[in-house]
Structures are given as structure tokens and as C-alpha cells.
Motif scaffolding. Sequence first.
Motif, mmCIF file in Angstrom:
data_model
loop_
_atom_site.group_PDB
_atom_site.id
_atom_site.type_symbol
_atom_site.label_atom_id
_atom_site.label_comp_id
_atom_site.label_asym_id
_atom_site.label_seq_id
_atom_site.Cartn_x
_atom_site.Cartn_y
_atom_site.Cartn_z
ATOM 1 N N TYR A 1 31.078 49.134 42.739
ATOM 2 C CA TYR A 1 31.052 47.747 42.277
ATOM 3 C C TYR A 1 29.723 47.479 41.597
ATOM 4 C CZ TYR A 1 27.929 46.610 46.195
ATOM 5 O OH TYR A 1 26.869 46.554 47.055
ATOM 6 N N SER B 1 33.099 54.253 47.835
ATOM 7 C CA SER B 1 34.050 53.201 48.206
ATOM 8 C C SER B 1 34.540 52.516 46.940
ATOM 9 C CB SER B 1 33.404 52.172 49.144
ATOM 10 O OG SER B 1 32.357 51.478 48.479
ATOM 11 N N SER C 1 35.935 48.600 45.590
ATOM 12 C CA SER C 1 35.986 47.170 45.916
ATOM 13 C C SER C 1 36.884 46.484 44.897
ATOM 14 C CB SER C 1 34.581 46.558 45.881
ATOM 15 O OG SER C 1 33.745 47.166 46.856
ATOM 16 N N TYR D 1 37.859 40.368 49.231
ATOM 17 C CA TYR D 1 38.138 41.577 48.457
ATOM 18 C C TYR D 1 38.504 42.703 49.411
ATOM 19 C CZ TYR D 1 33.499 43.387 49.769
ATOM 20 O OH TYR D 1 32.412 43.848 50.463
ATOM 21 N N ASN E 1 37.935 46.480 50.560
ATOM 22 C CA ASN E 1 36.963 47.564 50.516
ATOM 23 C C ASN E 1 37.656 48.825 51.026
ATOM 24 O OD1 ASN E 1 34.226 48.601 50.166
ATOM 25 N ND2 ASN E 1 34.270 48.852 52.387
ATOM 26 N N GLY F 1 36.636 42.329 52.859
ATOM 27 C CA GLY F 1 35.275 41.891 52.641
ATOM 28 C C GLY F 1 35.199 40.458 52.165
ATOM 29 N N LEU G 1 33.739 43.141 40.662
ATOM 30 C CA LEU G 1 34.619 44.138 41.260
ATOM 31 C C LEU G 1 35.782 44.445 40.325
ATOM 32 C CD1 LEU G 1 34.958 42.561 44.846
ATOM 33 C CD2 LEU G 1 33.030 43.839 43.890
#
Length: 476
Positions: free
Chosen positions: A414, A429, A431, A450, A452, A461, A469
Amino acid sequence: MTIMKHLALLLLGFAVIGCNRGITPEAPAQNVSFTFTQTSSEGISGRSQELEEPAHVRLSLTTPEGDQVSHTLTVSTFSNGYVTSLLTLSIGDYQLNEFLVENADNQVIYAAPITGSDKANLVNQPLPLSFTVSEDGVEAVAVEVLAVGDATADAFGYAVFTFNVVHTFDFQVAVFIENQSTGLPELTASHLEIAAGGRTRVAINLDASTHLIEMTDSLPDYQVTISKGGYLPFEQTFTANELKAYAPGNGPLVVVLASDGMNGSWQPGDAWTDPRDGQTYGTVEYRGMVWMTENLNYGALVGIEDIDDKEGFDGIAEKLCWDADCIEGGYYTWYELMQTGDYQDSQEDSVGTRQGLCPPGWHIPTELEWRVITKGPIGAMGNIPNLIDINPNQPLGIEGGTNSSGLSLRLYGYFGITRDEPRRNYGDSGSIWTASFEKFSVFQEPVFHYMNIGGPNATLGFVGDVAALNCRCVKN
């Protein structure tokens, strides 16, 4: 002695409308009327004082949507008092801001004083007054008016005793496409926008029916745009008189949308082409929903200093990219993705979805839609290895992925737009925005939800206006 009348808002019945007006399904409405009777009729001499005959009531309201509207209602005698003509109000909370009673010569003879005016202390409840229209009826509200006599408008809290009455007209519209099986036209859902007088006046989703549209009168022209995913948009400019030709009692404005040649025979699993810019996205049907298999990549590429937030929203579709190739798709702030400078203005359409920057016919998935595919009604959400892409040339995260779902989620990190080094967590990860948010956090600011992803479970999240994102779109 000052003559005072009380007015009460009364429910007279349900409104019945033959075709749809605006967003569907149509919001319930009530027909309401104002009645008023004399509560003190003695003059200074102690004898009964005749009241001047009222003919009209002019009032202004704040609607549940926050719009300021004015209405003129006729007055008839009723029992020992008077009653206005019916006014149709949709369900919701209203505020009565101004209330004037006129005689047959359009002279103001009674007025409801406004809080802070010289006359406000003569009534129990000066304006503004709040009331609620519900499916069960109308909350009673008492409005008190005083005889104007020789008093000036400012004594009642008005600049002048007048209204700028906005005249409107109705016209009908019906949108068709060709049925691929029969070759015959059939009504279809679509999106209608009308711009006039330098701003957008109507922006609504239409279902597959004939709709009744209310429009402000006497503007120079009206730019009508009707769009639907997979079809060329209808764009035409009308005069008011041209639209009035489609008034109730006449036939509707009939619009037949032509296929754009891109998605006319599209089925879930086929590639889908965004008619706005020609970009193509893979699709997959999974757990009863059709998802794009690639991140949204729509909008003009800008630098991190130019991406919109709530303070600098410009209404232009813009994105950040990891590099100039944009293979990861766009990265968007929540305000940019929703195309609004006010989180409370990210309006839901008639099926409870938010389109944002997704193409017509698609929307930004809600938290609940993400939970359907991650098997998690509450708390941590699993199933993530089945959602993550197995392409060896793409980052997978520590758990790898099987991609048995076909969604091909990838761990593209992100942008932390307030960080010195904004690009974060690439390969560790991913996002991805949801359309869901909470109105206020402990700091009295909205927080946005969001997904994750990156391990065996996904986590939900929460973030404020500080990150950009990716987004996946879901078919309506």
C-alpha cells in the motif's frame, strides 16, 4: 392584543404514485396538510375580532437529504379553521424554516416568527421546528403565527416577506436494450444524470421500468446522459419544452441503448472491458458473486502530492501506481475511490452498493461481501490461501497461495501517503478497500475498513485518510 393562530401538521393519507420517481425502490411517502385555527380572537376592546381571510401558505423546509425547498399551498375553510392543500413528503426528518400566510392579493397577513427575532418571545415555539414523517404517520408539530399588521419583516426574523419559488416539471423516461435471444427491445436498468445551470441536478440509478423525473424549470438547456455497462451512453441536450413533451399523459422519452461491441454477450468468467478507457479485466464467479480478477486500474496517474483527500477533492478520477507500468493496478485514497470530499456523501444506490470509481454495473465490495468469500462472519477471516494468486512471478507472502477461487489476489502492499517512504509492505501483504466505514473514531474522524491479506487469515483493518490502497470491483 396580538392575534395568534396555531397550526398542526396532520396526516391525511398515503401518496399513491403510478410510476417511479427517482431512485428505486421508491421511498414511502405521506400526504400531509397544515391546519390552523384561531386560539385568541378578542381585540383590545374585548370584542371578537374578525381575522383576514387567508388564501395561500408559503413555507420552506429542510428535507432529510439536507436540501432547502419551498412550497406554496392553497387554503380552504375547514370546520372552525383552515386547511391547506396536500403536500407529499417522503419518509424522514424535516425542519420547518419559514411559514407565511397570504391573502388573495398575495400580501402576507400572518407569519411564524423565527428564533432571535423581536416577535419570537410572543410564541411558545418559534421557528425552526423539526418534525418526522414515518410510515406510521406524521409527528404532530404546532406552528404558531402572528398577525403581521404594520410590523416589518425583520421583526419576525425575515429579510423580506417573500419567497423565491422554484418551479418544476415532470417528464417520463424509459430505457431499453435489445434482448439477445428475441431481438426485441426490453426495459433495462441504467444510470441517469442530468446537468443544467452549471451543475448536476439528477444522478440516480433507474430500474427496468418507466420513471417519472422531476426537474427544475426554465433553465437554458438540460444535458441528459444515460449509461449502462456494456452499452454506448445516450447523450443529448434538451430544452425544457422538449422534455415537457414527455409529461405524464404523453408517452415517455424512450431511449434504446446500443451495445458498445465490448461486453454485449459477456458472461461471468469472460473478460470484461471497461467502456470508459478500454481496459480489460478478468472475471470469476465465486460464492455467488462475480469478481474482477485484477485490481481496478482506472484514472489518471498522478504523484502522491496530487492524490485527492477530503481537503483537496477535485472530482477527477486519479490513481497512484507502484511504477509507471501500473501492473499492480491503481492505489486510491478512500475519498478518491468513492469520488467524494465528504464521507457521508458516498451515497448508496438502489441495491445498497457504492460504485465509486468502479465501472458502471460494478461496485466496491462491502465488508460483508468480503466475509462471504473468506468464510468469516465475525473476527478473523480465513480461506486466504485459496484466494491468493500462485503466479510465481508475483509476490505471494509467507503462506503462498493455491488460488483455487480464481480471484488471484496479490500482495501489492500500500501507499502510506504521509510517510517519508510511502511504498509499504510490497510482497508481504495486500491491502484492499471495502466500501464500509465507521462514522467516527475516538478522534472524531471517520475510519474506513479494508482487507489486509498475506497469512492464512485475513484481518479487517481500519484506517483514516492517510493511505492509498488497491480496489477489487464486484458485479452488481
